[in-house]
Scaffold this motif. Structure first.
Motif, PDB file in Angstrom:
ATOM      1  N   ALA A 228      10.927  -1.089 -14.373  1.00  0.00           N
ATOM      2  CA  ALA A 228      10.905  -0.050 -13.341  1.00  0.00           C
ATOM      3  C   ALA A 228       9.524   0.011 -12.684  1.00  0.00           C
ATOM      4  CB  ALA A 228      11.259   1.303 -13.956  1.00  0.00           C
ATOM      5  N   TYR A 229       8.475  -0.147 -13.467  1.00  0.00           N
ATOM      6  CA  TYR A 229       7.116  -0.171 -12.927  1.00  0.00           C
ATOM      7  C   TYR A 229       6.935  -1.355 -11.985  1.00  0.00           C
ATOM      8  CZ  TYR A 229       2.037  -0.851 -12.797  1.00  0.00           C
ATOM      9  OH  TYR A 229       0.753  -1.045 -12.385  1.00  0.00           O
ATOM     10  N   ASP A 230       7.434  -2.503 -12.373  1.00  0.00           N
ATOM     11  CA  ASP A 230       7.355  -3.709 -11.540  1.00  0.00           C
ATOM     12  C   ASP A 230       8.029  -3.481 -10.192  1.00  0.00           C
ATOM     13  OD1 ASP A 230       7.178  -6.722 -10.999  1.00  0.00           O
ATOM     14  OD2 ASP A 230       9.345  -6.402 -11.018  1.00  0.00           O
ATOM     15  N   ARG A 231       9.222  -2.893 -10.208  1.00  0.00           N
ATOM     16  CA  ARG A 231       9.948  -2.659  -8.947  1.00  0.00           C
ATOM     17  C   ARG A 231       9.251  -1.603  -8.087  1.00  0.00           C
ATOM     18  NH1 ARG A 231      11.660  -6.204  -6.739  1.00  0.00           N
ATOM     19  NH2 ARG A 231      10.037  -7.122  -8.051  1.00  0.00           N
ATOM     20  N   SER A 232       8.650  -0.596  -8.727  1.00  0.00           N
ATOM     21  CA  SER A 232       7.975   0.441  -7.939  1.00  0.00           C
ATOM     22  C   SER A 232       6.751  -0.133  -7.222  1.00  0.00           C
ATOM     23  CB  SER A 232       7.555   1.600  -8.846  1.00  0.00           C
ATOM     24  OG  SER A 232       6.521   1.222  -9.742  1.00  0.00           O
ATOM     25  N   ILE A 233       6.063  -1.073  -7.862  1.00  0.00           N
ATOM     26  CA  ILE A 233       4.926  -1.727  -7.214  1.00  0.00           C
ATOM     27  C   ILE A 233       5.417  -2.644  -6.097  1.00  0.00           C
ATOM     28  CG2 ILE A 233       2.973  -3.296  -7.530  1.00  0.00           C
ATOM     29  CD1 ILE A 233       2.580  -0.572  -8.794  1.00  0.00           C
ATOM     30  N   ALA A 234       6.486  -3.391  -6.354  1.00  0.00           N
ATOM     31  CA  ALA A 234       7.006  -4.340  -5.364  1.00  0.00           C
ATOM     32  C   ALA A 234       7.451  -3.638  -4.089  1.00  0.00           C
ATOM     33  CB  ALA A 234       8.166  -5.130  -5.965  1.00  0.00           C
ATOM     34  N   ILE A 235       8.068  -2.470  -4.227  1.00  0.00           N
ATOM     35  CA  ILE A 235       8.591  -1.762  -3.055  1.00  0.00           C
ATOM     36  C   ILE A 235       7.571  -0.774  -2.495  1.00  0.00           C
ATOM     37  CG2 ILE A 235      10.404  -0.177  -2.273  1.00  0.00           C
ATOM     38  CD1 ILE A 235      12.262  -1.465  -4.310  1.00  0.00           C
ATOM     39  N   GLY A 236       6.807  -0.142  -3.353  1.00  0.00           N
ATOM     40  CA  GLY A 236       5.848   0.850  -2.899  1.00  0.00           C
ATOM     41  C   GLY A 236       4.544   0.265  -2.378  1.00  0.00           C
ATOM     42  N   ASP A 237       4.165  -0.907  -2.893  1.00  0.00           N
ATOM     43  CA  ASP A 237       2.906  -1.531  -2.467  1.00  0.00           C
ATOM     44  C   ASP A 237       3.107  -3.041  -2.336  1.00  0.00           C
ATOM     45  OD1 ASP A 237       0.282  -1.949  -1.797  1.00  0.00           O
ATOM     46  OD2 ASP A 237      -0.534  -1.516  -3.804  1.00  0.00           O
TER      47      ASP A 237
ATOM     48  N   ARG B 281       9.532   7.121  -6.862  1.00  0.00           N
ATOM     49  CA  ARG B 281       8.583   6.481  -5.948  1.00  0.00           C
ATOM     50  C   ARG B 281       9.290   5.434  -5.080  1.00  0.00           C
ATOM     51  NH1 ARG B 281       3.197   2.950  -7.652  1.00  0.00           N
ATOM     52  NH2 ARG B 281       2.505   2.501  -5.525  1.00  0.00           N
ATOM     53  N   ILE B 282      10.209   4.694  -5.699  1.00  0.00           N
ATOM     54  CA  ILE B 282      10.961   3.686  -4.944  1.00  0.00           C
ATOM     55  C   ILE B 282      11.789   4.340  -3.847  1.00  0.00           C
ATOM     56  CG2 ILE B 282      12.856   2.010  -5.111  1.00  0.00           C
ATOM     57  CD1 ILE B 282      11.804   1.304  -7.907  1.00  0.00           C
ATOM     58  N   LEU B 283      12.450   5.441  -4.177  1.00  0.00           N
ATOM     59  CA  LEU B 283      13.291   6.124  -3.185  1.00  0.00           C
ATOM     60  C   LEU B 283      12.460   6.673  -2.027  1.00  0.00           C
ATOM     61  CD1 LEU B 283      15.821   8.002  -5.516  1.00  0.00           C
ATOM     62  CD2 LEU B 283      16.244   5.995  -4.099  1.00  0.00           C
ATOM     63  N   ARG B 284      11.255   7.171  -2.338  1.00  0.00           N
ATOM     64  CA  ARG B 284      10.382   7.646  -1.259  1.00  0.00           C
ATOM     65  C   ARG B 284       9.999   6.509  -0.326  1.00  0.00           C
ATOM     66  NH1 ARG B 284       7.947  10.704  -5.426  1.00  0.00           N
ATOM     67  NH2 ARG B 284       6.268   9.165  -5.597  1.00  0.00           N
ATOM     68  N   ALA B 285       9.740   5.339  -0.910  1.00  0.00           N
ATOM     69  CA  ALA B 285       9.396   4.173  -0.083  1.00  0.00           C
ATOM     70  C   ALA B 285      10.594   3.718   0.740  1.00  0.00           C
ATOM     71  CB  ALA B 285       8.897   3.029  -0.977  1.00  0.00           C
TER      72      ALA B 285
ATOM     73  N   GLY C  58      18.660  -1.873   5.514  1.00  0.00           N
ATOM     74  CA  GLY C  58      17.755  -2.026   4.378  1.00  0.00           C
ATOM     75  C   GLY C  58      17.797  -0.819   3.461  1.00  0.00           C
ATOM     76  N   GLN C  59      17.879   0.366   4.057  1.00  0.00           N
ATOM     77  CA  GLN C  59      17.983   1.580   3.242  1.00  0.00           C
ATOM     78  C   GLN C  59      19.265   1.592   2.423  1.00  0.00           C
ATOM     79  OE1 GLN C  59      17.632   4.991   5.815  1.00  0.00           O
ATOM     80  NE2 GLN C  59      15.401   5.032   5.675  1.00  0.00           N
ATOM     81  N   LYS C  60      20.375   1.210   3.078  1.00  0.00           N
ATOM     82  CA  LYS C  60      21.660   1.209   2.391  1.00  0.00           C
ATOM     83  C   LYS C  60      21.657   0.243   1.210  1.00  0.00           C
ATOM     84  CE  LYS C  60      26.612   0.518   3.209  1.00  0.00           C
ATOM     85  NZ  LYS C  60      27.650   0.144   4.217  1.00  0.00           N
ATOM     86  N   LYS C  61      21.106  -0.957   1.427  1.00  0.00           N
ATOM     87  CA  LYS C  61      21.045  -1.956   0.360  1.00  0.00           C
ATOM     88  C   LYS C  61      20.154  -1.478  -0.780  1.00  0.00           C
ATOM     89  CE  LYS C  61      19.866  -6.795  -0.494  1.00  0.00           C
ATOM     90  NZ  LYS C  61      19.361  -8.056   0.089  1.00  0.00           N
ATOM     91  N   ALA C  62      19.005  -0.891  -0.434  1.00  0.00           N
ATOM     92  CA  ALA C  62      18.078  -0.412  -1.460  1.00  0.00           C
ATOM     93  C   ALA C  62      18.691   0.731  -2.263  1.00  0.00           C
ATOM     94  CB  ALA C  62      16.771   0.034  -0.809  1.00  0.00           C
TER      95      ALA C  62
END
Length: 310
Positions: free
Chosen positions: A119-128, A219-223, A232-236
């Motif tokens: 989950a941390y990996d995905r939050s970095i990938a999408i958030g930053d 954090r991912i949802l905010r991004a 892109g939003q729908k897929k995410a």
């Protein structure tokens, strides 16, 4: 019972669904099918990640760890459960039972920690995304994976090995496998200190990672909400919702078993719930995390295409 008259247990009988023969047949078929899907799906992920260089990224590195873990996790107990469904008296020696208990506990906690790392990996990938390759370097990925395996050992196996377990008289376990709480109910020595220790460890390995995962997906949802592309939003959202569903199934069922006070009235319910968090997530993880991904589908087509050509 006088100490001199105590009969110490050398084996256990796992009750399972032996009192309900018809239900046990259905259970055996469903469990066998689920186990084969787990082995096939996770083996395929490991093969594709190893085979295709395009999948040599942090996300798929952690996914390959998860696939290997899920195969180990289920293989530590499911084969024994399947065999027990076919025998008249489903017994297991004390040594085998304790080994199974240690393995289940260890692999379960590794999964708790590894899901938090993913989950941390995905939050970095999408958030930053711009700094993602630097922040999630190969060296850091290896360290996080190793820390998950080592920390789980220190948090579970080491304290459990120091637990002075003695079993006398009662050798029936109302469970499908040698699950920790079911085993402790048959111990004849005082384990009050270790029960408090287990509750503290459960909080550390269940509640903390679960809260961290929820914060990461927040954090991912905010991004995602900041994206300008509706597609892109729908897929995410679709990807996040499916992953959160699996996480909630795993952590929710585990928390309900290990952190909510148990009583004799719901023992049958507890053993069914414990099978759910041990089988459903490993079966769904390949589909949710990998097999729906276009990169994995492309790698699969390349693998099948090359085999056809050869």
């Amino acid at each position: 019972m006088d100490e001199g008259n105590e009969t110490y247990v050398t084996y256990f009988i796992l009750v399972g669904l032996s009192e309900y023969p018809r239900a046990q047949v259905i259970f055996f078929c469903l469990l066998l099918m689920s186990y084969l899907i787990i082995l096939l799906g996770n083996s395929l992920i490991l093969l594709l990640v190893h085979y295709d260089s395009w999948l040599h990224t942090p996300m798929y590195f952690f996914l390959s760890n998860l696939s290997f873990l899920d195969m180990c996790y289920t293989s530590s107990s499911v084969p024994q459960v399947l065999i027990n469904c076919l025998v008249r008296i489903p017994s297991i020696s004390l040594g085998q039972c304790l080994a199974q208990m240690y393995a289940d506990l260890y692999f379960g906690v590794v999964e708790c920690l590894l899901l938090a790392v993913m989950a941390y990996d995905r939050s970095i990938a999408i958030g930053d995304p711009l700094r993602y390759p630097v922040r999630m370097s190969p060296q850091l990925c290896v360290k996080l994976a190793v820390m998950s395996w080592v920390a789980a050992f220190l948090l579970t196996v080491v304290p459990t090995l120091t637990m002075p377990l003695e079993f006398c008289g009662h050798h029936m376990i109302n469970h499908f496998s040698c699950e920790l709480l079911a085993i402790l109910k048959g111990a004849c020595n005082d384990l009050e200190f270790y029960e408090w220790l287990m509750m503290a460890t459960s909080s550390l390995t269940l509640l903390v990672p679960f809260a961290f995962i929820l914060a990461s997906y927040g954090r991912i949802l905010r991004a995602v909400l900041k994206m300008h592309s509706a597609e892109g939003q729908k897929k995410a959202f679709s990807t996040c919702s499916s992953r959160i569903t699996v996480v909630v199934i795993f952590y929710g069922t585990a928390i309900s078993v290990y952190m909510i006070p148990q009583n004799k009235a719901n023992q049958d319910q507890d053993k069914i719930i414990s099978m759910l968090y041990g089988i459903l997530p490993p079966m769904l993880n390949p589909l949710i995390y990998s097999l729906r991904n276009k990169d994995v589908k492309m790698a699969l087509r390349k693998l099948v295409g090359e085999k056809n050509v050869s």
